[in-house]
Design a protein around this motif. Structure first.
Motif, PDB file in Angstrom:
ATOM      1  N   ASP A  68      33.728  26.484  47.010  1.00 51.66           N
ATOM      2  CA  ASP A  68      34.369  27.345  46.014  1.00 51.66           C
ATOM      3  C   ASP A  68      34.426  26.653  44.652  1.00 51.66           C
ATOM      4  O   ASP A  68      34.152  27.272  43.610  1.00 51.66           O
ATOM      5  CB  ASP A  68      35.780  27.711  46.479  1.00 51.66           C
ATOM      6  N   ILE A  71      30.768  26.602  43.108  1.00 47.31           N
ATOM      7  CA  ILE A  71      30.333  27.928  42.640  1.00 47.31           C
ATOM      8  C   ILE A  71      31.134  28.365  41.427  1.00 47.31           C
ATOM      9  O   ILE A  71      30.595  28.923  40.471  1.00 47.31           O
ATOM     10  CB  ILE A  71      30.442  28.956  43.787  1.00 47.31           C
ATOM     11  N   ALA A  72      32.437  28.086  41.433  1.00 48.42           N
ATOM     12  CA  ALA A  72      33.286  28.444  40.296  1.00 48.42           C
ATOM     13  C   ALA A  72      32.845  27.706  39.035  1.00 48.42           C
ATOM     14  O   ALA A  72      32.807  28.276  37.936  1.00 48.42           O
ATOM     15  CB  ALA A  72      34.745  28.138  40.607  1.00 48.42           C
ATOM     16  N   LYS A  75      29.641  29.376  37.804  1.00 50.31           N
ATOM     17  CA  LYS A  75      29.899  30.697  37.249  1.00 50.31           C
ATOM     18  C   LYS A  75      30.632  30.625  35.919  1.00 50.31           C
ATOM     19  O   LYS A  75      30.568  31.564  35.110  1.00 50.31           O
ATOM     20  CB  LYS A  75      30.705  31.540  38.241  1.00 50.31           C
ATOM     21  N   VAL A  83      24.373  35.144  44.875  1.00 49.36           N
ATOM     22  CA  VAL A  83      24.782  33.875  45.486  1.00 49.36           C
ATOM     23  C   VAL A  83      24.316  33.956  46.933  1.00 49.36           C
ATOM     24  O   VAL A  83      24.879  34.695  47.737  1.00 49.36           O
ATOM     25  CB  VAL A  83      26.307  33.661  45.410  1.00 49.36           C
ATOM     26  N   ILE A 121      33.735  31.563  53.195  1.00 52.10           N
ATOM     27  CA  ILE A 121      32.712  31.427  52.156  1.00 52.10           C
ATOM     28  C   ILE A 121      31.809  32.645  52.184  1.00 52.10           C
ATOM     29  O   ILE A 121      31.485  33.233  51.142  1.00 52.10           O
ATOM     30  CB  ILE A 121      31.885  30.139  52.372  1.00 52.10           C
ATOM     31  N   HIS A 124      33.840  35.850  50.925  1.00 50.82           N
ATOM     32  CA  HIS A 124      34.348  35.975  49.556  1.00 50.82           C
ATOM     33  C   HIS A 124      33.429  35.428  48.461  1.00 50.82           C
ATOM     34  O   HIS A 124      33.601  35.782  47.285  1.00 50.82           O
ATOM     35  CB  HIS A 124      35.708  35.273  49.450  1.00 50.82           C
ATOM     36  N   LEU A 125      32.473  34.584  48.791  1.00 52.33           N
ATOM     37  CA  LEU A 125      31.677  33.926  47.756  1.00 52.33           C
ATOM     38  C   LEU A 125      30.190  34.284  47.787  1.00 52.33           C
ATOM     39  O   LEU A 125      29.516  34.208  46.762  1.00 52.33           O
ATOM     40  CB  LEU A 125      31.822  32.399  47.875  1.00 52.33           C
ATOM     41  N   THR A 127      26.858  36.681  48.196  1.00 52.96           N
ATOM     42  CA  THR A 127      26.458  38.074  47.975  1.00 52.96           C
ATOM     43  C   THR A 127      25.276  38.476  48.852  1.00 52.96           C
ATOM     44  O   THR A 127      25.016  39.660  49.046  1.00 52.96           O
ATOM     45  CB  THR A 127      26.071  38.313  46.501  1.00 52.96           C
TER      46      THR A 127
END
Length: 225
Positions: A68, A71-72, A75, A83, A121, A124-125, A127
């Motif tokens: 997280d 990736i944050a 982004k 993702v 993961i 929520h993270l 796609t």
């Protein structure tokens, strides 16, 4: 195009991402491939990114927090179109998917490792989840390299002869027809006369017929799509 790859083993990607078409595409400024060491995003002094699974199963699981955080951080710098998580139970990668992904601007690929990743993961993270086949590898690094290679070679200018990519196997759900080069006769093994005729229309028809025949024989499933 920019592809950011998150991994616990960045050294595994140094060679495949730094050779041939991928290297030339980066040198030309057509693609940017950036590898991130997930351990750089941990908060513990041992740079640990995994822990035992709840429920008592065997193996170790990649933790949600470092993923997280990574990736944050990415982004915060730019927008990402996808993702992707490389997973054996994802949708099977094919040429149509490579074509679609090659049209995007920024992609993140998360390489799985150990027993797997904390499912939060994926919830929520991630796609998109992509598999390169119905088998299990040690980690997602090689699948990430495969996906990157298949995508980048389609970017205009990455290959010297762009028509070459358009005639690859699977571009039109057909396998590639037989191809030959000099000499025309080697030990009595001759190149088909049609290819030496110079008649473009007949050669094109022969190639199409051969592609159909090879596809029916080797990959009939492609003709059912």
């Amino acid at each position: 195009m920019r592809i950011d790859i998150i991994t616990v083993l960045p050294e595994m990607l140094e060679s495949p991402l730094g050779c041939s078409i991928l290297k030339r595409a980066q040198d030309k400024g057509l693609a940017q491939l950036v590898v991130h060491n997930l351990r750089d995003y941990t908060t513990n002094r041992h740079r640990k990114v995994d822990d035992y699974p709840f429920g008592g199963d065997a193996g170790m699981v990649m933790q949600v927090e470092p993923v997280d955080r990574c990736i944050a951080a990415l982004k915060a710098e730019r927008h990402y179109d996808e993702v992707i998580f490389t997973a054996p139970d994802g949708e099977v990668f094919n040429q149509r998917m490579a074509n679609q992904l090659s049209m995007l601007e920024n992609i993140i690929i998360l390489c799985g490792h150990y027993k797997g990743i904390d499912y939060r993961i994926r919830e929520h993270l991630i796609t998109r989840e992509i598999s390169v086949g119905d088998y299990v590898l040690t980690g997602g690094e090689m699948p990430a390299a495969i996906i990157a290679d298949a995508i980048v070679r389609l970017i205009p200018g990455a290959i010297g002869d762009e028509q070459s990519a358009l005639t690859d196997s699977f571009q039109d759900n057909l396998l590639e027809p037989p191809i030959y080069t000099r000499p025309a006769d080697y030990n009595g093994w001759r190149v088909p006369d049609i290819l030496l005729s110079g008649h473009e229309a007949r050669i094109a028809q022969w190639k199409h017929e051969q592609a159909l025949e090879r596809t029916r024989r080797l990959r009939p499933d492609l003709l059912q799509d």
